[in-house]
Structures are given as structure tokens and as C-alpha cells.
Design an enzyme around this catalytic site. Structure first.
Site, PDB file in Angstrom:
ATOM      1  N   TYR A   1      51.567  -1.383  60.002  1.00  0.00           N
ATOM      2  CA  TYR A   1      50.290  -2.057  59.776  1.00  0.00           C
ATOM      3  C   TYR A   1      49.938  -2.899  60.994  1.00  0.00           C
ATOM      4  O   TYR A   1      50.792  -3.260  61.797  1.00  0.00           O
ATOM      5  CB  TYR A   1      50.362  -2.954  58.537  1.00  0.00           C
ATOM      6  CG  TYR A   1      51.298  -4.142  58.677  1.00  0.00           C
ATOM      7  CD1 TYR A   1      50.835  -5.365  59.160  1.00  0.00           C
ATOM      8  CD2 TYR A   1      52.651  -4.041  58.333  1.00  0.00           C
ATOM      9  CE1 TYR A   1      51.687  -6.452  59.288  1.00  0.00           C
ATOM     10  CE2 TYR A   1      53.502  -5.119  58.459  1.00  0.00           C
ATOM     11  CZ  TYR A   1      53.024  -6.329  58.935  1.00  0.00           C
ATOM     12  OH  TYR A   1      53.867  -7.403  59.070  1.00  0.00           O
ATOM     13  N   CYS A   2      48.645  -3.197  61.122  1.00  0.00           N
ATOM     14  CA  CYS A   2      48.159  -4.101  62.164  1.00  0.00           C
ATOM     15  C   CYS A   2      46.964  -4.857  61.596  1.00  0.00           C
ATOM     16  O   CYS A   2      46.674  -4.758  60.406  1.00  0.00           O
ATOM     17  CB  CYS A   2      47.807  -3.346  63.445  1.00  0.00           C
ATOM     18  SG  CYS A   2      46.617  -1.999  63.218  1.00  0.00           S
ATOM     19  N   THR A   3      46.267  -5.610  62.421  1.00  0.00           N
ATOM     20  CA  THR A   3      45.240  -6.508  61.899  1.00  0.00           C
ATOM     21  C   THR A   3      44.108  -5.766  61.217  1.00  0.00           C
ATOM     22  O   THR A   3      43.751  -6.046  60.074  1.00  0.00           O
ATOM     23  CB  THR A   3      44.677  -7.395  63.025  1.00  0.00           C
ATOM     24  OG1 THR A   3      45.755  -8.036  63.703  1.00  0.00           O
ATOM     25  CG2 THR A   3      43.739  -8.451  62.456  1.00  0.00           C
TER      26      THR A   3
END
Length: 293
Positions: free
Chosen positions: A203-205
Site C-alpha cells: 500500500y501507499c498514500t
């Protein structure tokens, strides 16, 4: 709520300036889409012209590249909605999804539209977000179940300082200082993940870094899943996101950080970066943003 899950916003005449009341309240909108763009120069000018028509009410940064668009913008809600509508009026962006969050601080002062060779600098030739595997995406609800499985390794696809501020429960910090360092981390652990039959949940922002990586990782024989829309979408879609999230989420604007309800926190850039010499340049950049502007 509308069909995209975002709060409804009143449309405005793109030629109209915001009222005094609207000008006192700002919201933030982030978006991206990997889609082939042939003429970024003309598109960039059209977007600048939209903001001129809006009396420069919208600020932020928009990147255009042959592989697509990425942006973070802010402004009074009605002007922001008008700019979003103008983006969706461009045929490649008809399905563009905007992730809204809330502001006490005006997140940006000026609108800057940049043209670049790629949306996210990866450091490897031939790697493009256009090769993203859509079947690797999982919804926020599916993500909650996924990250609790024993055969899943949860990897935070962000920089170390972002992980330190907040992350999903049980996630691994790769300890990278720049996104271009992430491939080396993957290469160092890929054999073990394959041998152990692990699914890599990353996941990332906002989701863009994961989309850039997914095809490349899948080609290396890894079973990959990615949180669709990233942390911001998780916060938007899951009212009880704090059941899985620990801390705050760093945002790349004057607000510095938000909580799981997408509200600005009191965290300062000095608290985020501390006295880490490796992050001194980021702190200097944050100070140049002038939070009072």
C-alpha cells in the site's frame, strides 16, 4: 454520498469567483490515472486556463506524463468541484476518481502544472504504470481481511519517515529513503516470499506507487495485491479505519498530516523529520511551503 463514495459538492460556473464564505474554507483533492497521453503540452495549458477562469482559486501540483496524470490540489469546495469537472471533461480522464480530505490550513497557494517523462521516478528502464495488473487491486473492505491472513506479508510502499508517522498494523517498513530504492528491497526478499508462498500486500498514500510497481513485481513471480486507492481511499471508505491504522498519514502539502477521518492534525514538519540529517532537505522544503501562505 455520490457513486464514487465522495461527499457531494455543489457545481459552480467555472467563470465565477468563490464567495467570501467559500474562500474561508478549503478542501484537498488528490487523484491519478495511468493512461496514455499524446499531447501533454496542450493539456497542461488547458488546465492552467481553467484556473484562470476560476480566478486562481485552486492551488496545487499536477503532473502530466506520457503514462498519465497525477495531482494534489486544494481550494474552496465549489471551485475545487469545478476544476474536477474540467478534468473529467478531458476524454482520457472521464473516470478519474478524486479523494477528498479536509483542511484547517490552506494546502497550496499556487497551481503548478508540470510535464515530466514519468509520473513516479522508478529508476528502471521500461517500467510503466500502464502495465498495472488490475486483478491485483483489492477494495478497502477486502484489504482488511487480507492483511490479517498468516500467508500475507504487508509491505509499506512509502519512505521511512512516512512509515514512522503512521502505518497499517503489522506492516513492514522497508526502510527506504526514496521510491527508487524500493526495487532493491523487493529483489532482496523476493526469493524468500516465493519460497514461503507469501502474498505481498502493498500500500501507499494514494495508490500510484503501488500501481507503478505491480506489473514489475508480478513479472518476477510474486503474488501481489495492492490497496485500491491507497491509504486515502481506505480512510474515506472505512469509518472505523483506526481499527487497522496506527498513527497519522503524511500528506505532501502544508497540512503535513491527517488522521483516519481525513482531518488535519497538529503535527509539524519538525516533528515528522526530527533531526535526521538524511531528511534535512525535506524539512527545508516543507518550511519553504510557508504554512501561513
Amino acid at each position: 454520498m455520490n457513486s464514487s463514495g465522495s461527499p457531494p459538492f455543489e457545481p459552480v460556473d467555472p467563470g465565477g469567483a468563490p464567495t467570501h464564505e467559500q474562500a474561508q474554507r478549503h478542501e484537498h483533492s488528490s487523484f491519478y490515472q495511468f493512461v496514455a497521453l499524446a499531447d501533454t503540452q496542450s493539456l497542461a495549458q488547458r488546465l492552467r486556463d481553467v484556473n484562470v477562469a476560476l480566478a486562481h482559486a485552486v492551488g496545487g501540483n499536477i503532473l502530466l506524463a506520457p503514462e498519465g496524470v497525477s495531482g494534489a490540489i486544494g481550494g474552496p469546495p465549489t471551485a475545487l468541484a469545478a476544476f474536477e469537472a474540467a478534468l473529467r471533461a478531458e476524454p482520457p480522464f472521464a473516470d478519474l476518481h478524486f479523494k477528498r480530505s479536509f483542511c484547517d490550513t490552506r494546502p497550496f497557494t499556487l497551481l503548478k502544472v508540470h510535464e515530466k517523462p514519468e509520473l513516479v521516478a522508478f529508476g528502471l528502464d521500461g517500467v510503466t504504470g500502464l502495465a498495472d495488473r488490475r486483478d491485483t487491486h483489492v477494495s478497502p473492505r477486502e484489504w482488511r481481511d487480507l492483511i490479517r491472513r498468516d500467508d500475507v506479508v504487508v509491505v509499506d510502499n512509502r519512505n521511512h519517515f512516512e512509515f514512522e508517522l503512521g502505518h497499517f498494523d503489522g506492516a513492514i517498513d522497508p526502510g527506504v529513503r526514496h521510491f527508487r530504492d524500493f526495487p532493491a528491497y523487493v529483489e532482496a526478499h523476493a526469493d524468500a516470499w516465493r519460497r514461503e508462498g507469501k502474498t505481498v500486500a502493498m500500500y501507499c498514500t494514494g495508490g500510484i506507487r503501488c500501481e507503478k510497481l505491480s506489473g514489475w513485481m508480478t513479472d518476477r513471480g510474486l503474488t501481489v495485491r495492492q490497496l485500491d486507492g491507497g491509504i486515502l481511499n481506505y480512510f474515506e471508505q472505512m469509518p472505523d479505519a483506526d481499527a487497522d491504522w496506527r498513527g497519522e498519514c503524511f500528506v505532501f502539502d502544508k497540512r503535513i498530516a491527517i488522521d483516519t477521518r481525513r482531518r488535519e492534525t497538529a503535527t509539524t514538519a519538525e516533528q515528522v523529520y526530527g533531526d535526521d540529517p538524511a531528511e534535512a532537505w525535506r524539512l527545508a522544503r516543507a518550511k519553504r511551503l510557508d504554512p501561513k501562505g
